[in-house]
Design a protein around this motif. Sequence first.
Motif, PDB file in Angstrom:
ATOM      1  N   GLU A  19       0.807  -1.225   0.000  1.00 27.56           N
ATOM      2  CA  GLU A  19       0.000   0.000   0.000  1.00 27.56           C
ATOM      3  C   GLU A  19       0.835   1.269   0.000  1.00 27.56           C
ATOM      4  N   SER A  20       2.060   1.188   0.486  1.00 29.80           N
ATOM      5  CA  SER A  20       2.862   2.404   0.649  1.00 29.80           C
ATOM      6  C   SER A  20       3.767   2.707  -0.556  1.00 29.80           C
ATOM      7  N   PHE A  21       3.727   1.857  -1.572  1.00 29.56           N
ATOM      8  CA  PHE A  21       4.610   2.052  -2.728  1.00 29.56           C
ATOM      9  C   PHE A  21       3.934   2.828  -3.839  1.00 29.56           C
ATOM     10  N   LYS A  22       4.740   3.558  -4.577  1.00 30.47           N
ATOM     11  CA  LYS A  22       4.293   4.167  -5.821  1.00 30.47           C
ATOM     12  C   LYS A  22       4.664   3.178  -6.920  1.00 30.47           C
ATOM     13  N   THR A  23       3.715   2.757  -7.695  1.00 29.38           N
ATOM     14  CA  THR A  23       3.952   1.776  -8.752  1.00 29.38           C
ATOM     15  C   THR A  23       5.068   2.235  -9.677  1.00 29.38           C
TER      16      THR A  23
END
Length: 72
Positions: A19-23
């Motif tokens: 949830e905390s990552f930027k794709t």
Amino acid sequence: IVNLPMYQRRNIFLTLIGESFKTLDRLKAFSLSVNVVINSKDIDKIGRVIQVAYSEYIRQYRIFKELLAKTL
């Protein structure tokens, strides 16, 4: 994974989903020793994201793998 020798690690394509990552954040992926990070909200696009990231992985490590094959 982090403790594997480079020649072994480069034969693994690792994806991290959270949830905390930027794709497709390349810097975050590098810092976590994975090939690609994907935000869980983009899970519906996972096929395309992995396709893009894997193509980049192949292009990036092609020369490395060719040289490694010659030395082993």
